[in-house]
Design a protein around this motif. Structure first.
Motif, PDB file in Angstrom:
ATOM      1  N   ASN A   1      -6.654  -2.596 -11.307  1.00  0.00           N
ATOM      2  CA  ASN A   1      -5.626  -3.142 -12.200  1.00  0.00           C
ATOM      3  C   ASN A   1      -5.182  -2.133 -13.260  1.00  0.00           C
ATOM      4  O   ASN A   1      -5.010  -2.440 -14.435  1.00  0.00           O
ATOM      5  N   GLY A   2      -5.062  -0.882 -12.814  1.00  0.00           N
ATOM      6  CA  GLY A   2      -4.521   0.170 -13.671  1.00  0.00           C
ATOM      7  C   GLY A   2      -5.515   0.862 -14.562  1.00  0.00           C
ATOM      8  O   GLY A   2      -5.169   1.820 -15.255  1.00  0.00           O
ATOM      9  N   LYS A   3      -6.788   0.407 -14.571  1.00  0.00           N
ATOM     10  CA  LYS A   3      -7.792   1.015 -15.420  1.00  0.00           C
ATOM     11  C   LYS A   3      -8.847   1.715 -14.573  1.00  0.00           C
ATOM     12  O   LYS A   3      -9.285   1.182 -13.551  1.00  0.00           O
TER      13      LYS A   3
ATOM     14  N   ALA B   1      -4.362   6.936  -2.959  1.00  0.00           N
ATOM     15  CA  ALA B   1      -3.956   5.720  -2.260  1.00  0.00           C
ATOM     16  C   ALA B   1      -3.968   4.572  -3.265  1.00  0.00           C
ATOM     17  O   ALA B   1      -4.815   4.524  -4.159  1.00  0.00           O
ATOM     18  N   ALA B   2      -3.025   3.662  -3.105  1.00  0.00           N
ATOM     19  CA  ALA B   2      -2.958   2.526  -4.011  1.00  0.00           C
ATOM     20  C   ALA B   2      -2.389   1.327  -3.274  1.00  0.00           C
ATOM     21  O   ALA B   2      -1.671   1.479  -2.277  1.00  0.00           O
ATOM     22  N   GLY B   3      -2.704   0.134  -3.755  1.00  0.00           N
ATOM     23  CA  GLY B   3      -2.155  -1.061  -3.139  1.00  0.00           C
ATOM     24  C   GLY B   3      -2.743  -2.315  -3.759  1.00  0.00           C
ATOM     25  O   GLY B   3      -3.672  -2.268  -4.570  1.00  0.00           O
ATOM     26  N   TRP B   4      -2.135  -3.470  -3.384  1.00  0.00           N
ATOM     27  CA  TRP B   4      -2.621  -4.770  -3.830  1.00  0.00           C
ATOM     28  C   TRP B   4      -3.461  -5.387  -2.720  1.00  0.00           C
ATOM     29  O   TRP B   4      -3.100  -5.312  -1.543  1.00  0.00           O
ATOM     30  N   ILE B   5      -4.605  -5.983  -3.091  1.00  0.00           N
ATOM     31  CA  ILE B   5      -5.451  -6.655  -2.095  1.00  0.00           C
ATOM     32  C   ILE B   5      -5.745  -8.075  -2.578  1.00  0.00           C
ATOM     33  O   ILE B   5      -5.810  -8.348  -3.777  1.00  0.00           O
ATOM     34  N   ARG B   6      -5.912  -8.976  -1.609  1.00  0.00           N
ATOM     35  CA  ARG B   6      -6.262 -10.368  -1.915  1.00  0.00           C
ATOM     36  C   ARG B   6      -7.332 -10.805  -0.909  1.00  0.00           C
ATOM     37  O   ARG B   6      -7.030 -11.295   0.180  1.00  0.00           O
ATOM     38  N   PRO B   7      -8.638 -10.580  -1.213  1.00  0.00           N
ATOM     39  CA  PRO B   7      -9.700 -11.008  -0.296  1.00  0.00           C
ATOM     40  C   PRO B   7      -9.698 -12.526  -0.139  1.00  0.00           C
ATOM     41  O   PRO B   7      -9.447 -13.251  -1.120  1.00  0.00           O
ATOM     42  N   ASP B   8      -9.972 -12.997   1.076  1.00  0.00           N
ATOM     43  CA  ASP B   8     -10.073 -14.448   1.221  1.00  0.00           C
ATOM     44  C   ASP B   8     -11.515 -14.886   0.944  1.00  0.00           C
ATOM     45  O   ASP B   8     -12.397 -14.068   0.673  1.00  0.00           O
TER      46      ASP B   8
ATOM     47  N   LYS C   1      -1.219   3.241 -13.567  1.00  0.00           N
ATOM     48  CA  LYS C   1      -0.989   2.107 -14.473  1.00  0.00           C
ATOM     49  C   LYS C   1       0.421   1.553 -14.274  1.00  0.00           C
ATOM     50  O   LYS C   1       0.638   0.327 -14.295  1.00  0.00           O
ATOM     51  N   THR C   2       1.391   2.431 -14.055  1.00  0.00           N
ATOM     52  CA  THR C   2       2.753   1.979 -13.808  1.00  0.00           C
ATOM     53  C   THR C   2       2.830   1.118 -12.553  1.00  0.00           C
ATOM     54  O   THR C   2       3.490   0.078 -12.531  1.00  0.00           O
TER      55      THR C   2
ATOM     56  N   TYR D   1       0.844  -1.183   0.000  1.00  0.00           N
ATOM     57  CA  TYR D   1       0.000   0.000   0.000  1.00  0.00           C
ATOM     58  C   TYR D   1       0.887   1.243   0.000  1.00  0.00           C
ATOM     59  O   TYR D   1       1.959   1.270   0.584  1.00  0.00           O
ATOM     60  N   THR D   2       0.437   2.282  -0.695  1.00  0.00           N
ATOM     61  CA  THR D   2       1.206   3.516  -0.842  1.00  0.00           C
ATOM     62  C   THR D   2       0.245   4.700  -0.865  1.00  0.00           C
ATOM     63  O   THR D   2      -0.834   4.609  -1.446  1.00  0.00           O
ATOM     64  N   PHE D   3       0.650   5.816  -0.240  1.00  0.00           N
ATOM     65  CA  PHE D   3      -0.183   7.014  -0.207  1.00  0.00           C
ATOM     66  C   PHE D   3       0.578   8.170  -0.840  1.00  0.00           C
ATOM     67  O   PHE D   3       1.801   8.263  -0.714  1.00  0.00           O
ATOM     68  N   TYR D   4      -0.138   9.050  -1.507  1.00  0.00           N
ATOM     69  CA  TYR D   4       0.500  10.078  -2.301  1.00  0.00           C
ATOM     70  C   TYR D   4      -0.138  11.445  -2.083  1.00  0.00           C
ATOM     71  O   TYR D   4      -1.293  11.562  -1.708  1.00  0.00           O
ATOM     72  N   GLU D   5       0.666  12.444  -2.399  1.00  0.00           N
ATOM     73  CA  GLU D   5       0.158  13.813  -2.459  1.00  0.00           C
ATOM     74  C   GLU D   5      -0.509  14.049  -3.808  1.00  0.00           C
ATOM     75  O   GLU D   5      -1.571  14.652  -3.892  1.00  0.00           O
ATOM     76  N   THR D   6       0.103  13.600  -4.874  1.00  0.00           N
ATOM     77  CA  THR D   6      -0.487  13.651  -6.210  1.00  0.00           C
ATOM     78  C   THR D   6      -0.206  12.341  -6.915  1.00  0.00           C
ATOM     79  O   THR D   6       0.819  11.691  -6.674  1.00  0.00           O
ATOM     80  N   LEU D   7      -1.114  11.929  -7.808  1.00  0.00           N
ATOM     81  CA  LEU D   7      -0.938  10.683  -8.542  1.00  0.00           C
ATOM     82  C   LEU D   7      -1.789  10.753  -9.811  1.00  0.00           C
ATOM     83  O   LEU D   7      -2.997  11.011  -9.737  1.00  0.00           O
ATOM     84  N   THR D   8      -1.173  10.538 -10.962  1.00  0.00           N
ATOM     85  CA  THR D   8      -1.869  10.616 -12.238  1.00  0.00           C
ATOM     86  C   THR D   8      -2.335   9.234 -12.674  1.00  0.00           C
ATOM     87  O   THR D   8      -1.826   8.210 -12.193  1.00  0.00           O
ATOM     88  N   PRO D   9      -3.282   9.160 -13.621  1.00  0.00           N
ATOM     89  CA  PRO D   9      -3.693   7.847 -14.141  1.00  0.00           C
ATOM     90  C   PRO D   9      -2.535   7.041 -14.707  1.00  0.00           C
ATOM     91  O   PRO D   9      -2.485   5.816 -14.545  1.00  0.00           O
ATOM     92  N   ASP D  10      -1.570   7.723 -15.372  1.00  0.00           N
ATOM     93  CA  ASP D  10      -0.411   7.000 -15.897  1.00  0.00           C
ATOM     94  C   ASP D  10       0.417   6.409 -14.760  1.00  0.00           C
ATOM     95  O   ASP D  10       0.958   5.299 -14.862  1.00  0.00           O
ATOM     96  N   GLY D  11       0.537   7.146 -13.696  1.00  0.00           N
ATOM     97  CA  GLY D  11       1.272   6.642 -12.543  1.00  0.00           C
ATOM     98  C   GLY D  11       0.609   5.420 -11.933  1.00  0.00           C
ATOM     99  O   GLY D  11       1.280   4.489 -11.475  1.00  0.00           O
TER     100      GLY D  11
END
Length: 1001
Positions: free
Chosen positions: A171-173, A96-103, A60-61, A48-58
């Protein structure tokens, strides 16, 4: 883009510190759980990561970047400051962004990231809504995706928010929200504006446009005037009069003849006898304490203010005002603190230019040399009239006596920064409206602290304490910084206000209120009804607190020495309507002042029952004042002999039990209910049909016309009387059964209850009869008292008694009461409540439209007399608040209580959400609706069965204590399902990744 890594230990310690120390406006950020450590994420959250600014391209990266998910090392990053020294950094998070895996146990209703007060929308959160649909809430914006996040799979999720724009990515979209969004810095100094603000672009033109503040005891009304601000001040205990005995022993001896005349059809003669034998004096009057007068000097004359704005912030309980004069920016802020019992007024400017004269005045007589100015303080001490019977013959029978009546003390303490304090002293010699003055020159900020006290103790104790002793009262201003006072006030206020959140479709209009209420239509401005609902809750929080007096006719706000209807408690509807919303609106503790009033009235009410009716038990008639007298008032029996004020008050108190399930309260209050029931057991009279009815009676100040043409008011058996008494008997039987007591008394009540006349459909008109006889009302007016069994009671309902409900609908169609007078007070509240209980949201909306157009001022205060005139009667505001709440959620008690979801939804509210509404049986409900789907989550406090009705779908469910269940209904297909959420299985489940981070206690 910079990435500043933060190790797991450092981050976890940081959040623990913030949780303990940050104030509500600066909430901590929780990962995988909400602020209460609930709604926990079932599964794993990674990178998980938190940002001040984040673009759609960012985004997707990030989603395309390789991540080791087989053997994850839990990582967290924070941007831009890894040290996170204070909460201001958290306020800069815009993405905010991150990977999640619900059980496989994860069905949604769980947090990913949370920085929001539970039930609020004051920050932001990203979670999985039921059905594992990704949801983002940011301030007043809610976005929910249509796709389900799969279980046992890794999914990259991201959210960005910028002002009024927001978007969600999977997933970046981008899958929901604005097409072009980039998060930016949110200032930690200037909070984002929200929609729950009443604001105007000009000062108030009259007192009714002023904005109210209060803490249950102290009240003030603010106009926001640029030059001369006159702030009216009130204390809830300040009344005319003193303890008094209005009893007239053996008045009951006149009753047999009056009753005989009515049974013989000699109603005119009976009315004359009632007026001659059964009336008493008017009640005492609620009094203003005085005025805080602020005169601002800006140097140049006739210089107009620019950029003017005044506002009432409902989320924080603050009144603000700002404007520019001569190149100087001025700001004012006011609040009434309940914890510290003080009202604080603050004036600021961006230059040392505040020139202000301050006076504290009163309309009442003051004691010699009682007013003083010292240590930057102003004080005044006086006393109220011992007699002021505003509706009796003569010049109001006003009498001041220095040795009698209620003493009062008011004081202000002033502090300033960057200026000079000067004083002007006066000698007070019992001159009304005279006062001292404090002058402030060339200051940058001024703070004024107001507090007050009275010598009132209780209804039976003489308030005329020794003058010398009362004059020793000290100006008790809390020795705290103003910011601490403000934080304490907001925390206390929000502990009530934040319990219910409501949001609906439609643009959140940034338009001054004076324009929004012009030619108002809910279809054009659906958000205004949300604001009006929350304003009603604000009034209850500000005007009714445990230990205070209940809200009277004007709440706690009154400027008049001789107020309309004495501003007392009118018990034939107004006082009770003030509290119609209190339980459903999740403000149950604020019901206590009305319940205390009921208990205190029963003491004098027992004397009235004996002396006027020769009966057991107790009674309260049409009016009550602070001295809790229950004798009839003056004028005419048309209103004065109203016999069911006591029974209606008991209904309100028993409703408190139905919502809370508090058996200790029920056992304490039961003797009051029993006493009220005993009175009717002794006084109900057999009529010509063999029924037991009230005799003499009147139907809520309404007159009938008999078939022979006679128009009058005295009768045997007004149907509202019977409905209220039937409910009292029913509730008393239920209470006795619950407590397991009074078997013989229960039998007595049951026998009398069977002999009450039934509600009847008129064979001549097809409407519900208002009297036992099939009489017409003598004129078309706003009185429709006989709908009481429909609302606030539940004895009539389209579900259980469709024929009677249809008859009441016919009554409303024939009389259209909301079109009489000005659609204020009970004229709007009663029909709006009826239409809600008839499941007709379209008609509730029609009443609300007329109510706003005819009686609501720019402050949202509702005045009886039209906009800007008459009197501010709080039951107009609060009755409509109740109707809005009942349109969203209704509940009916019983062996299996029934909860009705969106029973009278406004056509203009096509989609929306509400959380925290309460239902009888110890339930709260959260509802989300759209044209396609309605989702209701029912929470149970103590665990019981209930029926949930949504449209024509009914399901009986059982919820464990502290648990909840979610029902989803698809209106078009008629499909519904009930999803069980068992807290016993979920409350202690801690995902491994979250447990390692240490965010869960």
């Amino acid at each position: 883009m910079r990435y500043l890594p933060a190790n797991c230990f450092a981050v976890s310690v940081l959040f623990c510190v913030l949780t303990a120390s940050v104030f509500a406006a600066e909430l901590p950020l929780h990962i995988g759980a909400d602020q209460n450590r609930q709604n926990q994420f079932l599964g794993t959250i990674l990178e998980y990561t938190f940002y001040e600014t984040l673009t759609p391209d960012g985004i997707k990266t990030l989603a395309d970047s390789p991540v080791d998910k087989k053997s994850p090392q839990i990582k967290g990053r924070i941007e831009p400051d890894s040290k996170m020294k204070d909460a201001a950094v958290l306020n800069k998070i815009g993405a905010a962004a991150g990977w999640i895996r619900p059980d496989r146990h994860n069905q949604g209703n769980c947090r990913i990231f949370d920085r929001i007060t539970p039930g609020e929308s004051d920050g932001w959160l990203l979670d999985l809504f039921p059905g594992r649909k990704l949801r983002l809430i940011h301030e007043d914006i809610t976005i929910r995706t249509d796709m389900e996040i799969p279980v046992e799979q890794w999914t990259h999720v991201a959210a960005v928010f910028d002002g009024n724009n927001a978007a969600v990515f999977v997933n970046g979209k981008q899958v929901a929200g604005e097409k072009q969004t980039a998060a930016t810095v949110v200032s930690d100094k200037t909070p984002a504006k929200h929609s729950e603000i009443i604001w105007c672009s000009k000062p108030a033109k009259n007192w009714f446009e002023n904005m109210p503040i209060g803490n249950g005891h102290l009240g003030a009304m603010l106009a926001g005037s640029v030059e001369d601000e006159i702030i009216s001040l009130n204390h809830d205990d300040l009344w005319s009069g003193e303890p008094r005995d209005l009893q007239k022993p053996e008045t009951y001896k006149a009753l047999p003849e009056i009753r005989k005349l009515l049974l013989e059809g000699k109603n005119a003669e009976a009315q004359k006898a009632v007026n001659a034998e059964m009336l008493g004096p008017w009640q005492c009057s609620y009094q203003p304490l005085g005025n805080l007068e602020l005169h601002f000097d800006y140097g140049k004359k006739n210089e107009s203010a620019a950029n003017y704005r005044r506002e009432l912030d409902l989320r924080e309980g603050l009144v603000r005002c700002s404007y520019d004069v001569n190149g100087v920016h001025y700001e004012r802020e006011s609040f009434a603190s309940y914890p510290d019992n003080v009202i604080v007024f603050t004036v600021r400017s961006d230059k040392p230019a505040i020139n202000l004269d301050i006076k504290l005045t009163t309309v009442h007589k003051t004691f010699d040399t009682s007013s003083a100015v010292s240590d930057n303080s102003l004080t005044v001490a006086g006393y109220t009239p011992v007699q002021l019977n505003v509706y009796d013959r003569g010049a109001h029978n006003m009498l001041y006596d220095e040795n009698r009546g209620t003493r009062f003390f008011g004081g202000v303490k002033v502090t300033s920064e960057g200026g000079e304090n000067l004083t002007e002293e006066y000698v007070i010699t019992e001159e009304v409206n005279d006062s001292n003055m404090l002058k402030i020159r060339n200051a940058k900020s001024v703070r004024i602290y107001f507090t007050a006290a009275t010598s009132y103790i209780d209804p039976w104790t003489n308030p005329a304490v020794a003058k010398e002793e009362f004059l020793k009262t000290k100006l008790n201003v809390p020795e705290k910084p103003v910011e601490e006072l403000k934080k304490t006030h907001i925390a206390d206020y929000q502990s009530f206000y934040n319990r219910v959140r409501l949001d609906v479709n439609g643009e959140k209009q940034n338009v001054p209120m004076e324009k929004r209420i012009q030619n108002f239509s809910l279809a054009d401005d659906p958000q205004l009804a949300v604001l009006y609902y929350q304003f009603g809750r604000y009034l209850l929080i500000s005007g009714s607190r445990p230990g205070s007096q209940p809200m009277n006719l004007q709440g706690i706000w009154n400027k008049d020495f001789i107020p309309a209807w004495a501003s007392n408690w009118t018990l034939n509807c107004n006082a009770e309507i003030n509290y119609w919303a209190v339980e459903t609106a999740n403000l149950s503790e604020l019901h206590q002042p009305l319940i205390r009033l009921t208990k205190e009235l029963s003491a004098d009410g027992a004397k009235t029952a004996k002396n006027m009716y020769n009966a057991r038990g107790w009674i309260a008639h049409h009016n009550a004042d602070v001295w809790r007298t229950t004798w009839t008032v003056s004028g005419t029996g048309l209103w004065s002999i109203y016999q069911v004020g006591s029974a209606w008050l008991c209904h309100s108190a028993y409703d408190h039990y139905l919502f809370t399930g508090d058996k200790k309260f029920l056992a304490d209050f039961y003797p009051v209910m029993k006493g009220a029931a005993q009175f009717y057991l002794d006084t109900l009279q057999e009529d010509t049909h063999g029924y037991l009815t009230t005799n003499p009676a009147t139907s809520f100040e309404n007159q009938y016309r008999r078939q022979d043409g006679f128009a009058g008011w005295a009768t045997c058996g007004a149907m509202q009387d019977i409905q209220i008494i039937r409910a009292l008997f029913r509730n008393t039987l239920e209470a006795a059964g619950t407590l397991g007591i009074d078997a013989d008394f229960q039998s007595e009540v049951e026998k009398a209850m069977k002999r009450l006349p039934p509600n009847t459909v008129s064979p001549s008109r097809g409407d519900l009869q208002e009297w036992v006889e099939d009489w017409d009302p003598s004129s078309r007016n706003g009185q429709t008292a006989h709908g009481w069994a429909l609302n606030p009671d539940w004895d009539i309902s389209p579900v259980t008694t469709p024929e009677l409900a249809a008859a009441m609908r016919k009554t409303l169609e024939l009389r259209r009461p909301w079109e009489t007078y000005n659609c204020a007070s009970w004229v709007s509240s009663m029909p709006a409540g009826y239409w809600a209980k008839l499941f007709d949201g379209k008609m509730v909306e029609e009443v609300l439209n007329r109510h706003v157009n005819r009686s609501v001022n720019s402050s949202l205060n509702s005045t009886f007399g039209g906009k800007g005139s008459g009197s501010w009667q709080n039951d107009g505001n609060l009755g409509m608040t109740a109707a809005i709440g009942e349109s969203l959620l209704q509940s009916v008690p019983g062996a299996v209580p029934e909860i009705r979801i969106l029973p009278a939804l406004f056509p203009s509210w096509k989609s929306g959400k509400v959380s925290g509404l309460c239902a009888r049986g110890g339930f709260t409900a959260d509802i989300v609706w759209s044209p396609e789907e309605i989702t209701a989550t029912i929470h149970s406090t103590w665990g019981t069965k209930t029926r949930v009705r949504c449209g024509d779908k009914v399901e009986e469910i059982e919820i464990p204590p502290g648990g909840e269940k979610t029902m989803t209904t698809v209106p078009k297909s008629g499909k519904s399902k009930c999803e069980k959420i068992d807290p016993q299985k979920t409350s202690h489940y801690i995902p491994l990744s979250i447990e390692k981070l240490g965010f869960i206690d």
